[in-house]
Scaffold this active site. Structure first.
Site, short mmCIF file in Angstrom:
data_model
loop_
_atom_site.label_atom_id
_atom_site.label_comp_id
_atom_site.label_asym_id
_atom_site.label_seq_id
_atom_site.Cartn_x
_atom_site.Cartn_y
_atom_site.Cartn_z
N HIS A 113 6.23 -5.38 -8.45
CA HIS A 113 5.89 -4.02 -8.00
C HIS A 113 5.37 -4.06 -6.57
CE1 HIS A 113 6.43 -3.00 -12.18
NE2 HIS A 113 5.62 -4.01 -12.47
N LEU A 131 15.15 -11.45 28.71
CA LEU A 131 14.80 -12.82 29.11
C LEU A 131 15.93 -13.82 28.86
CD1 LEU A 131 11.92 -11.55 29.22
CD2 LEU A 131 11.07 -13.80 28.56
N PHE A 166 -7.04 -8.19 -0.14
CA PHE A 166 -6.76 -6.92 -0.84
C PHE A 166 -5.55 -7.12 -1.73
CE2 PHE A 166 -4.27 -2.92 -0.75
CZ PHE A 166 -5.21 -1.97 -1.13
N GLU A 199 2.35 -2.63 4.25
CA GLU A 199 1.67 -1.32 4.36
C GLU A 199 2.65 -0.16 4.18
OE1 GLU A 199 -1.39 -0.57 4.52
OE2 GLU A 199 -2.42 -2.38 5.16
P1 TGC Z 1 1.67 9.68 -6.31
O1 TGC Z 1 2.03 10.10 -7.70
O2 TGC Z 1 2.26 10.40 -5.15
O3 TGC Z 1 0.07 9.69 -6.15
C1 TGC Z 1 -0.79 9.05 -7.07
C2 TGC Z 1 -2.22 9.45 -6.73
O4 TGC Z 1 -2.58 8.95 -5.43
C3 TGC Z 1 -2.84 10.05 -4.54
N1 TGC Z 1 -2.24 9.67 -3.25
C4 TGC Z 1 -2.96 9.35 -2.20
N2 TGC Z 1 -4.30 9.32 -2.00
C5 TGC Z 1 -4.74 8.93 -0.81
N3 TGC Z 1 -3.90 8.56 0.18
C6 TGC Z 1 -2.56 8.56 0.03
N4 TGC Z 1 -1.77 8.14 1.02
C7 TGC Z 1 -2.04 8.97 -1.20
N5 TGC Z 1 -0.78 9.09 -1.72
C8 TGC Z 1 -0.92 9.53 -2.96
C9 TGC Z 1 -2.18 11.25 -5.17
O5 TGC Z 1 -2.80 12.42 -4.73
C10 TGC Z 1 -2.41 10.96 -6.64
O6 TGC Z 1 -3.78 11.21 -6.90
P2 TGC Z 1 -4.29 11.72 -8.35
O7 TGC Z 1 -5.77 11.79 -8.20
O8 TGC Z 1 -3.59 13.03 -8.56
O9 TGC Z 1 -3.84 10.68 -9.34
O10 TGC Z 1 1.96 8.13 -6.19
P3 TGC Z 1 3.30 7.34 -6.42
O11 TGC Z 1 3.08 6.38 -7.53
O12 TGC Z 1 4.46 8.28 -6.54
O13 TGC Z 1 3.39 6.47 -5.08
C11 TGC Z 1 3.51 7.03 -3.85
C12 TGC Z 1 3.95 5.99 -2.79
C13 TGC Z 1 5.33 5.44 -3.08
C14 TGC Z 1 3.99 6.74 -1.49
C15 TGC Z 1 2.94 4.84 -2.76
O14 TGC Z 1 2.94 4.12 -3.91
C16 TGC Z 1 3.15 3.90 -1.58
O15 TGC Z 1 2.63 4.17 -0.51
N6 TGC Z 1 3.91 2.77 -1.76
C17 TGC Z 1 3.97 1.73 -0.73
C18 TGC Z 1 3.14 0.54 -1.16
C19 TGC Z 1 2.36 -0.05 -0.05
O16 TGC Z 1 2.23 0.49 1.04
N7 TGC Z 1 1.77 -1.20 -0.31
C20 TGC Z 1 0.90 -1.83 0.66
C21 TGC Z 1 0.18 -3.01 0.06
S1 TGC Z 1 -1.15 -3.58 1.07
C22 TGC Z 1 -0.43 -4.33 2.37
O17 TGC Z 1 0.74 -4.33 2.59
C23 TGC Z 1 -1.37 -5.01 3.29
S2 TGC Z 1 -0.66 -5.82 4.64
C24 TGC Z 1 -2.06 -5.99 5.51
C25 TGC Z 1 -2.00 -6.79 6.74
O18 TGC Z 1 -1.84 -8.03 6.72
O19 TGC Z 1 -2.24 -6.14 7.82
P1 FAD Z 2 10.40 -3.84 -2.45
O1 FAD Z 2 9.49 -2.75 -2.87
O2 FAD Z 2 11.07 -4.65 -3.51
O3 FAD Z 2 11.51 -3.19 -1.51
C1 FAD Z 2 12.70 -3.90 -1.13
C2 FAD Z 2 13.58 -2.94 -0.33
O4 FAD Z 2 13.91 -1.80 -1.14
C3 FAD Z 2 12.86 -2.39 0.91
O5 FAD Z 2 13.77 -2.29 1.97
C4 FAD Z 2 12.40 -1.01 0.47
O6 FAD Z 2 12.28 -0.11 1.55
C5 FAD Z 2 13.53 -0.61 -0.48
N1 FAD Z 2 13.11 0.39 -1.46
C6 FAD Z 2 12.14 0.29 -2.40
N2 FAD Z 2 12.03 1.42 -3.11
C7 FAD Z 2 12.94 2.29 -2.60
C8 FAD Z 2 13.30 3.64 -2.89
N3 FAD Z 2 12.69 4.35 -3.84
N4 FAD Z 2 14.29 4.20 -2.16
C9 FAD Z 2 14.91 3.51 -1.18
N5 FAD Z 2 14.62 2.23 -0.86
C10 FAD Z 2 13.64 1.64 -1.56
N6 FAD Z 2 0.33 -6.56 -0.15
C11 FAD Z 2 -0.96 -6.44 -0.57
O7 FAD Z 2 -1.25 -5.83 -1.59
N7 FAD Z 2 -1.97 -7.02 0.15
C12 FAD Z 2 -1.74 -7.73 1.29
O8 FAD Z 2 -2.68 -8.23 1.93
C13 FAD Z 2 -0.39 -7.87 1.74
N8 FAD Z 2 -0.11 -8.63 2.84
C14 FAD Z 2 1.20 -8.86 3.17
C15 FAD Z 2 1.48 -9.77 4.19
C16 FAD Z 2 2.79 -10.06 4.52
C17 FAD Z 2 3.09 -11.06 5.59
C18 FAD Z 2 3.85 -9.39 3.85
C19 FAD Z 2 5.28 -9.67 4.24
C20 FAD Z 2 3.58 -8.51 2.84
C21 FAD Z 2 2.25 -8.25 2.47
N9 FAD Z 2 1.94 -7.41 1.38
C22 FAD Z 2 0.64 -7.25 0.97
C23 FAD Z 2 3.01 -6.86 0.55
C24 FAD Z 2 3.70 -5.64 1.14
O9 FAD Z 2 2.90 -4.51 1.08
C25 FAD Z 2 5.01 -5.44 0.37
O10 FAD Z 2 5.87 -6.49 0.76
C26 FAD Z 2 5.64 -4.09 0.63
O11 FAD Z 2 4.87 -3.04 0.08
C27 FAD Z 2 7.08 -4.00 0.07
O12 FAD Z 2 7.15 -4.47 -1.23
P2 FAD Z 2 8.30 -5.57 -1.62
O13 FAD Z 2 8.24 -6.65 -0.61
O14 FAD Z 2 8.08 -5.90 -3.04
O15 FAD Z 2 9.66 -4.81 -1.41
#
Ligand code: TGC
Ligand code: FAD
Length: 387
Positions: A139, A342, A132, A367
């Site tokens: 970003h 431990l 994914f 996430e």
């Molecule tokens: P925002 O302006 O609030 O919303 C944009 C559009 O998205 C909709 N929306 C959602 N829809 C479904 N579920 C949610 N949780 C949603 N949150 C927002 C919203 O209604 C809007 O829709 P529309 O149709 O009006 O356009 O969005 P924003 O750009 O301000 O961002 C919000 C924020 C910061 C919370 C979001 O970007 C976020 O969650 N950032 C964190 C990034 C993150 O979690 N990345 C994960 C990458 S994947 C990963 O880490 C996999 S690890 C997997 C593993 O190994 O287990």
């Molecule tokens: P940044 O966004 O640069 O954040 C750095 C620090 O700043 C953090 O402490 C954060 O909390 C803080 N910060 C950021 N914005 C703000 C704010 N507005 N206010 C206050 N503090 C803030 N991504 C995928 O898409 N797919 C995957 O399969 C996936 N797998 C992963 C597997 C591993 C092992 C790891 C480590 C990461 C993976 N990720 C994946 C990426 C993961 O989702 C990102 O690392 C995560 O979303 C944070 O992004 P970043 O590392 O760029 O940190």
């Protein structure tokens, strides 16, 4: 150790059907994961054939209907499965999370009938490994600012850009990638391993999730036929909906890791004698153990309730953020306290604690970071964005 903490009789809330699923996955972890996980993590290797093994016990896309190869279970079952897998290792739960919530879920929810029939059965069996792609080098927490671009070219498109920190990138057969089109709309794109211009360099030397491969997805002018776009979504709602499902599963998964650490620490405290008494007799150690079991119990109740809401389609993204944040932090604190109980033994591979602790340092970041989930709650209760 992989046994149960059930201080508030949450098993009664779950009921027989889910306990059978739990026991099946628990046995799978005991037989297929626990004998080698320490060595695999120490040597930075994955469990051979892991995805097919997960597929064979119905752990991939369990909520996908059986018509598409899934197990046709509900979200409570998905949570229970994640808990048992992460008791083994977060890398195992990560593999199942990504395949289920981040690859199968978007194809099932936003894909065409042809895409569902083509991809879901081989993802459910583990014959194909999915990845994914949302996070980019510039970003992470702010994926809406993504730079990966999808530009029209004849009947199809050209994909350019890069994703990083992608679980299973080096071994994936396909990737669900999120990219902006010329109108700035966010599209889900299915990229296949054989696509010319696709490469997946590995990120090496991690101190965390060492039994899982992580890498980049690089798109060098890849030609994408138009039938590889997910037709039913064209905004950030697409990737963020996938995250709702994965974060929900993580809220359960980390309870498994926490229970494993707690059980090992309790046993050790009862057996280890210092100053003429088992260390479990000392109030300082009892405080640690009592607080751990309290926090595990609170997390169990939170995830169980979230499971009920999710099955009713009433769980909000904000509730999911709260549960992910609370439970991952809980598990990390339990791992840290367990390691201290431990003493020196806490740092060696014969015990799982340090491995869980290092894994959880990733889980608290991916996430959505601990901070991001707090800001989501803050925004929900005040109506003001603190991002
Ligand atoms: P925002 O302006 O609030 O919303 C944009 C559009 O998205 C909709 N929306 C959602 N829809 C479904 N579920 C949610 N949780 C949603 N949150 C927002 C919203 O209604 C809007 O829709 P529309 O149709 O009006 O356009 O969005 P924003 O750009 O301000 O961002 C919000 C924020 C910061 C919370 C979001 O970007 C976020 O969650 N950032 C964190 C990034 C993150 O979690 N990345 C994960 C990458 S994947 C990963 O880490 C996999 S690890 C997997 C593993 O190994 O287990
Ligand atoms: P940044 O966004 O640069 O954040 C750095 C620090 O700043 C953090 O402490 C954060 O909390 C803080 N910060 C950021 N914005 C703000 C704010 N507005 N206010 C206050 N503090 C803030 N991504 C995928 O898409 N797919 C995957 O399969 C996936 N797998 C992963 C597997 C591993 C092992 C790891 C480590 C990461 C993976 N990720 C994946 C990426 C993961 O989702 C990102 O690392 C995560 O979303 C944070 O992004 P970043 O590392 O760029 O940190």
């Amino acid at each position: 150790m992989n046994s149960t903490v059930d201080y508030f009789k949450v098993e009664d809330l779950l009921g027989e059907e889910y306990l059978l699923i739990r026991d099946t996955i628990r046995d799978f972890v005991r037989v297929e994961i626990l004998p080698t996980i320490d060595q695999k993590a120490q040597h930075h290797e994955e469990i051979p054939g892991l995805m097919k093994k997960l597929g064979s016990v119905g752990a991939l896309g369990p909520f996908v209907p059986s018509a598409y190869g899934g197990a046709g279970l509900d979200y409570m079952a998905y949570g229970v499965i994640m808990q048992e897998l992460e008791a083994g290792d977060s890398a195992i739960r990560s593999a199942a999370s990504v395949q289920s919530s981040l690859v199968m879920y978007p194809i099932y929810t936003f894909g065409s009938e042809t895409q569902k029939n083509k991809y879901l059965p081989m993802l459910a069996s583990g014959d194909w490994v999915g990845a994914f792609g949302l996070t980019e080098p510039n970003h992470g927490s702010d994926p809406s600012s993504m730079e990966t671009r999808l530009v029209k070219d004849g009947e199809g498109y050209r994909l350019n850009g890069a994703k990083t920190w992608i679980t299973n990138a080096p071994i994936c057969d396909l990737a669900v990638v999120w990219a902006k089109d010329e109108d700035g709309k966010v599209n889900g794109v299915i990229v296949e391993r054989a696509d010319a211009g696709f490469s997946t360099p590995e990120i090496k030397d991690k101190w965390s999730l060492r039994a899982s491969r992580t890498g980049e997805l690089v798109f060098d002018n890849i030609y994408i036929p138009s039938d590889r776009l997910l037709p039913e979504v064209s905004s950030m709602r697409g990737p963020l909906s996938c995250l709702n499902s994965a974060r929900y599963g993580i809220s359960w998964g980390v309870i498994g890791a926490a229970i494993d650490c707690y059980q090992v620490a309790l046993q050790y405290a009862l057996e280890r004698t210092q100053f003429g008494k088992p260390i479990a007799a000392y109030q300082l150690q009892q405080k640690k153990l009592a607080e751990m079991v309290t926090e595990i119990t609170k997390a169990q109740l939170l995830s169980w309730r979230l499971g009920v809401l999710k099955n009713d389609n009433r769980a909000t993204p904000q509730q999911i953020s709260m549960a992910k944040r609370n439970n991952v932090n809980m598990a990390l604190q339990v791992a840290r306290e367990s390691r201290q109980i431990l003493g020196a033994m806490g740092i060696v591979g014969g015990y799982p604690i340090m491995r869980h602790m290092m894994n959880l340092e990733s889980v608290i970041t991916y996430e959505g970071t601990h901070d991001v989930h707090l800001l989501i709650t803050g925004q929900d209760i005040t109506g003001i964005s603190g991002f």
